[in-house]
Design a protein around this motif. Structure first.
Motif, PDB file in Angstrom:
ATOM      1  N   LEU A 323       0.994  -0.803   0.399  1.00  9.44           N
ATOM      2  CA  LEU A 323      -0.122  -0.343  -0.452  1.00  9.44           C
ATOM      3  C   LEU A 323       0.607   1.040  -0.529  1.00  9.44           C
ATOM      4  CD1 LEU A 323      -2.763   1.110   0.036  1.00  9.44           C
ATOM      5  CD2 LEU A 323      -2.945   0.793   2.739  1.00  9.44           C
ATOM      6  N   GLU A 327       1.271   4.227  -3.293  1.00  9.79           N
ATOM      7  CA  GLU A 327       0.418   5.165  -3.543  1.00  9.79           C
ATOM      8  C   GLU A 327       1.836   6.710  -3.790  1.00  9.79           C
ATOM      9  OE1 GLU A 327      -0.954   8.053   0.441  1.00  9.79           O
ATOM     10  OE2 GLU A 327       0.417   6.162   1.061  1.00  9.79           O
ATOM     11  N   PRO A 341      -5.463   5.941   0.652  1.00 13.44           N
ATOM     12  CA  PRO A 341      -5.356   4.643   0.540  1.00 13.44           C
ATOM     13  C   PRO A 341      -5.861   3.701   2.136  1.00 13.44           C
ATOM     14  CG  PRO A 341      -3.715   6.520   2.233  1.00 13.44           C
ATOM     15  CD  PRO A 341      -4.564   7.029   1.811  1.00 13.44           C
TER      16      PRO A 341
END
Length: 638
Positions: A323, A327, A341
């Motif tokens: 993640l 991002e 996120p």
């Protein structure tokens, strides 16, 4: 803040160029007039400086500045700079004529001088620039005696641009071109000779003492690229290639950077040309949510959405490192968009409720899934929980939240499923179909096969095995799989989503099946080694749940063409929505008890065409039928 020293050091060279150009204007104007009047018996006297000459310098200098003659560098002077000089000289003549006409009605100005002035001035301005560049290029070549001698395959535009770039670096020396075009034989490109055909690479590389081969054919198709790579492999020299423009634009390669020949360059995939207008019209200014956003497909979907006009992108991912990485890459490449996120499992109702409330998405791409076939054969509970229950819960939450479009990323293994992965993904398709209605959320399913270089796929596995010296493990000498690149798959997903209708199932054109044995051999050769000699290939046998060959189309589904030639729409088979709802609830209860026996029974009941590999007659290579992707004008009926 820049100091006066910085301004002086940067402005001094430009000022020198301005003085040089004005001096050339003065030389041309004075020289042409003195030559013209010098042939007269009684030539008029001419001053070395006058108001007339000041007007000429002022008019021509202003034109130089307006045309942008001083934005370029002499070090990189080229044809565009010569074109600017031509425009400046031609426009300067008009400015001079206008100024002198207003000043003295062109008194004592020779018409012959006016005709010759722009041509002579162009020569005196262009020649020093080109000579300076030639001097710098030659000094770079002579200054690095240890430069690598390079043989370039392809004498087109890319090859010519490559020579110019290599000369700027100085550490590489182009010694010749190889090109199959007969008209180029014996000619020179940027001073580098065309020495022969591509098939002559072994002899010419030996004669020129080349140490590196560079393939400058970014537009070559897969067949041509395979032939060129075979020729390079026979030479025994390392080789690189100029990246394709598509790779540069999509950020996978840098301009001017040479890259290794990748396996996707050789697999015969034709370039996808989506309808970008339709995609941007559907996606533009929308808020989208992507599950599995840190995975191979999910992260690329986020990039494609960002590139084509999405306003806000919500990333749902349970792997914190994936993640963070996804991002960070998006914020670096598309800093003007809004990102949300969400760290969590998309099967957790609280996570999904929070993400939908916070993001208010108009489209949801569900890419999160377990996909490893042999592992899932022994992990039925997790396969059902993640691939079926999480999908059904997310789809139901999207319908209740009024999300406009829900896109399920499915797989070709859902067609005639022979393993747990295929059965759970097929049930996920059916669950979404049971939730669809004509008034609410539009449910779209997109099926495709393996994607190159995705996490856990065979390509990175082979690459690591080759790097370790082998052996490369292939399950069976006859096994084949369909492949496409990650960007291509995601572009077609967006295309199908833009044109999709309610309950639609779309199948992507996967091209021709690729024998995994040949894939392994080609990857070994691309690594500069020989199969069987440097790196061994061992056959381990089919693993649990694996087939020899995958099937793209189901016998009971009708297929029709869509607006895109690489996408077919399948008419969904009839299902009993109530039975699906009851069965999913039974699976959820069995999952809570970790009751795999009940889950297996319910899964087989809900997916009647699920026939686990090993419970029926084995697939024989001789009986394999490869079904071609139907043409746009055809439809497939049961």
């Amino acid at each position: 803040m820049r100091t006066w020293r910085d301004r002086w050091s940067s402005g001094l060279p430009r000022m020198a160029v301005v003085l040089h150009d004005l001096a050339m204007v003065w030389v041309v104007w004075q020289g042409l007039h003195r030559l013209r009047f010098g042939v007269m018996q009684n030539p008029p006297s001419m001053a070395w400086w006058s108001t007339e000459i000041a007007l000429v310098l002022a008019a021509q200098g202003l034109v130089f500045w307006q045309v942008g003659l001083y934005r370029g560098l002499w070090r990189f002077a080229s044809v565009p700079d010569l074109w600017n000089i031509f425009k400046a000289c031609a426009l300067g003549l008009f400015a001079i004529v206008l100024g002198l006409f207003l000043y003295n009605r062109l008194d004592m100005v020779s018409r012959t001088v006016l005709v010759l002035y722009p041509m002579v001035l162009m020569g005196l301005l262009g020649a020093p620039r080109l000579l300076y560049r030639a001097w710098k290029d030659s000094s770079v070549e002579q200054g690095d005696q240890a430069s690598v001698r390079i043989l370039i395959l392809g004498a087109g535009h890319s090859g010519e641009a490559l020579v110019r770039d290599l000369r700027r670096f100085g550490s590489y020396q182009p010694v010749g071109f190889l090109d199959d075009a007969p008209r180029l034989r014996g000619s020179k490109v940027q001073g580098v000779p065309v020495l022969g055909k591509v098939d002559d690479v072994i002899e010419i590389a030996r004669e020129t003492a080349a140490r590196l081969l560079v393939i400058a054919m970014p537009s070559a198709d897969a067949d041509a690229m395979q032939r060129v790579v075979v020729a390079c492999e026979r030479s025994g020299l390392p080789f690189r290639m100029v990246p394709r423009l598509r790779d540069v634009l999509e950020g996978r390669s840098l301009p001017g950077e040479l890259k290794e020949v990748a396996i996707e360059d050789l697999l015969g995939r034709q370039q996808v040309l989506p309808d970008w207008k339709a995609i941007r019209g559907w996606l533009g200014a929308r808020s989208v949510l992507v599950t599995g956003a840190g995975g191979s497909i999910g992260s690329e979907l986020c990039r494609q959405c960002a590139r084509h006009g999405a306003r806000r992108i919500t990333l749902v991912e349970r792997d914190e490192l994936a993640l963070i990485t996804a991002e960070a890459n998006l914020r670096r490449d598309f800093p003007d968009l809004e990102y949300l996120p969400v760290l969590g499992d998309c099967g957790d109702p609280a996570v999904i409720s929070y993400a939908l409330d916070a993001a208010e998405p108009e489209a949801v791409f569900h890419a999160a899934a377990y996909k490893h076939v042999p592992l899932l054969e022994t992990q039925l509970r997790e396969a059902v929980r993640n691939n079926v229950l999480a999908t059904e819960a997310l789809a139901r939450a999207c319908r209740e939240a009024g999300v406009g479009t829900f896109v399920l990323i499915s797989t070709d293994k859902a067609v005639d499923p022979g393993n747990v992965l295929g059965a759970t993904k097929r049930l996920a398709e059916m669950a979404c179909q049971s939730l669809a209605d004509q008034r609410g959320t539009r449910f779209v399913t997109v099926r495709f096969g393996n994607v190159l270089d995705s996490a856990g796929s065979v390509v990175p596995l082979f690459r690591e095995q080759i790097r370790s010296g082998g052996p490369v493990t292939v399950t069976d000498p006859e096994v084949t799989r369909y492949f496409m690149t990650i960007p291509e798959a995601c572009q077609l997903i967006l295309q199908a989503s833009a044109i999709g209708t309610h309950e639609a199932i779309y199948t992507l054109d996967m091209g021709q099946p690729v024998p995994i044995r040949l894939l392994a051999e080609q990857m070994i050769r691309l690594a500069g080694k020989q199969p069987g000699r440097d790196v061994a290939i061992t056959y381990t046998g089919l693993r649990p749940g694996e087939k020899l060959h995958e099937t793209l189309f189901h016998a009971d589904e009708r297929y029709r063409a869509t607006a895109h030639p690489k996408i077919l729409q399948a008419e969904p088979r009839a299902i009993a929505a109530r039975e699906i709802e009851v069965g999913v609830q039974q699976l959820r209860e069995a999952s809570d008890r970790y009751d795999r026996a009940t889950m297996g029974t319910v899964l087989r009941a809900l997916v009647p065409d699920f026939k686990p590999v090993g419970t029926h007659a084995p697939q024989l290579p001789d009986a394999t039928t490869v079904v071609a992707f139907p043409s746009r004008s055809s439809s497939r009926t049961p």
